[in-house]
Motif scaffolding. Structure first.
Motif, short mmCIF file in Angstrom:
data_model
loop_
_atom_site.label_atom_id
_atom_site.label_comp_id
_atom_site.label_asym_id
_atom_site.label_seq_id
_atom_site.Cartn_x
_atom_site.Cartn_y
_atom_site.Cartn_z
N ARG A 1 0.83 -1.21 0.00
CA ARG A 1 0.00 0.00 0.00
C ARG A 1 0.86 1.26 0.00
NH1 ARG A 1 -4.91 0.31 3.98
NH2 ARG A 1 -5.41 1.95 2.47
N ILE A 2 1.99 1.22 0.67
CA ILE A 2 2.91 2.37 0.64
C ILE A 2 3.38 2.62 -0.80
CG2 ILE A 2 5.23 3.14 1.30
CD1 ILE A 2 4.77 1.86 4.02
N PHE A 3 3.68 1.54 -1.51
CA PHE A 3 4.16 1.70 -2.89
C PHE A 3 3.05 2.27 -3.77
CE2 PHE A 3 4.53 0.01 -7.22
CZ PHE A 3 5.74 0.58 -7.58
N TRP A 4 1.85 1.70 -3.72
CA TRP A 4 0.78 2.11 -4.62
C TRP A 4 0.19 3.48 -4.26
CZ3 TRP A 4 0.04 0.10 -9.18
CH2 TRP A 4 0.43 -1.22 -9.43
N ARG A 5 0.13 3.80 -2.97
CA ARG A 5 -0.54 5.03 -2.53
C ARG A 5 0.41 6.21 -2.34
NH1 ARG A 5 -5.61 3.98 -0.37
NH2 ARG A 5 -5.82 6.25 -0.50
N ILE A 6 1.69 5.93 -2.07
CA ILE A 6 2.63 7.01 -1.76
C ILE A 6 3.76 7.11 -2.79
CG2 ILE A 6 4.28 7.90 -0.06
CD1 ILE A 6 2.58 6.59 2.12
N ILE A 7 4.41 5.97 -3.05
CA ILE A 7 5.60 6.00 -3.91
C ILE A 7 5.24 6.16 -5.38
CG2 ILE A 7 7.69 4.76 -4.60
CD1 ILE A 7 7.61 5.70 -1.67
N LEU A 8 4.33 5.33 -5.88
CA LEU A 8 4.03 5.32 -7.31
C LEU A 8 3.52 6.65 -7.84
CD1 LEU A 8 4.05 3.55 -9.84
CD2 LEU A 8 1.69 2.89 -9.30
N PRO A 9 2.57 7.34 -7.18
CA PRO A 9 2.11 8.64 -7.71
C PRO A 9 3.24 9.67 -7.81
CG PRO A 9 0.57 7.80 -6.08
CD PRO A 9 1.78 6.93 -6.00
N GLN A 10 4.09 9.71 -6.79
CA GLN A 10 5.20 10.66 -6.83
C GLN A 10 6.24 10.27 -7.88
OE1 GLN A 10 6.43 12.45 -2.90
NE2 GLN A 10 5.53 10.55 -2.15
N MET A 11 6.51 8.98 -7.97
CA MET A 11 7.48 8.50 -8.95
C MET A 11 7.01 8.82 -10.36
SD MET A 11 8.66 4.55 -9.61
CE MET A 11 7.04 4.16 -10.27
N TRP A 12 5.72 8.63 -10.62
CA TRP A 12 5.16 8.90 -11.94
C TRP A 12 5.35 10.37 -12.31
CZ3 TRP A 12 3.82 6.81 -16.27
CH2 TRP A 12 2.90 7.42 -17.13
#
Length: 231
Positions: free
Chosen positions: A139-150
């Motif tokens: 959930r950290i990856f999908w909700r926090i990391i991925l949007p910022q990374m994108w």
């Protein structure tokens, strides 16, 4: 210049459509491979780091044209052997599939570094905040990391896509009838190389402008919340 294009207008339109399909399919494959490669390179596990680094280094170290030729002609023997085992004579990898795999493989190798840089640019405190809220790693990856990374990776990915779209011309060497292949056929029939290569150049330029406009829209959309918070 003869603006009826000696009757080759529909053929060039079909080649343009093939180029767009090839670029989008290669982009889809490349994004998946690039994300997996970046996650491997930033993983705490050494085998995954070696796998991600090896993929990125190996693919970027070989010219794109050579990958197209290797995958297309190298698959002939492999597919023939598989066909013999499954009793399916004539089994082969067509030019579109080979081109998609080759270009997606190359795009993914460069996208690996773009995604990796984007992941490293995200402050560690954001992950720690997610852990403090009781979120799991997924959930950290999908909700926090991925949007910022994108958001961070979009400009770099946009540049890579423009290169990818022009690299689709390389697939003409294995017979795929995209823009360059159609243009070469028209040149052979009409003996008008300047006319058809100039038309091909304008088509590529038009596709590039459309891609740039799309990337500008995506970058603005991805940065909306960030812009408001920064203000």
């Amino acid at each position: 210049m003869n603006f009826d294009l000696y009757g080759f207008g529909p053929a060039l339109a079909a080649g343009t459509l093939m180029t767009i399909k090839l670029a989008l399919c290669s982009l889809t494959l490349g994004l998946v491979l690039g994300l997996l490669g970046a996650l491997g390179k930033t993983s705490p596990h050494k085998p995954l780091q070696w796998l991600g680094g090896g993929y990125s280094t190996l693919v970027r170290g070989v010219p794109e044209l050579l990958w197209v030729l290797l995958i297309y002609f190298g698959s002939v023997t492999l597919m023939r052997n598989i066909g013999e085992l499954l009793n399916l004579p004539g089994l082969e990898l067509n030019a579109f599939a080979a081109g998609t795999i080759a270009l997606g493989l190359c795009f993914g190798a460069y996208a690996t570094e773009v995604f990796r840089g984007a992941i490293l640019a995200i402050p560690k405190g954001h992950r720690e905040a997610g852990q403090a809220l009781g979120l799991g790693k997924t959930r950290i990856f999908w909700r926090i990391i991925l949007p910022q990374m994108w958001r961070i990776a979009l400009p770099g990915l946009g540049n890579l896509f423009m290169i990818l779209m022009k690299d689709t011309a390389l697939v003409s060497v294995i017979g795929l009838e995209e823009i360059m292949r159609r243009s070469q056929i028209a040149v052979t029939a009409s003996k008008e190389p300047f006319t058809f290569f100039l038309v091909a150049a304008f088509i590529y330029l038009g596709l590039t402008v459309i891609a740039m406009s799309t990337m500008y829209f995506l970058e603005k959309r991805a940065g909306r919340g960030f812009s408001r918070s920064a203000a």
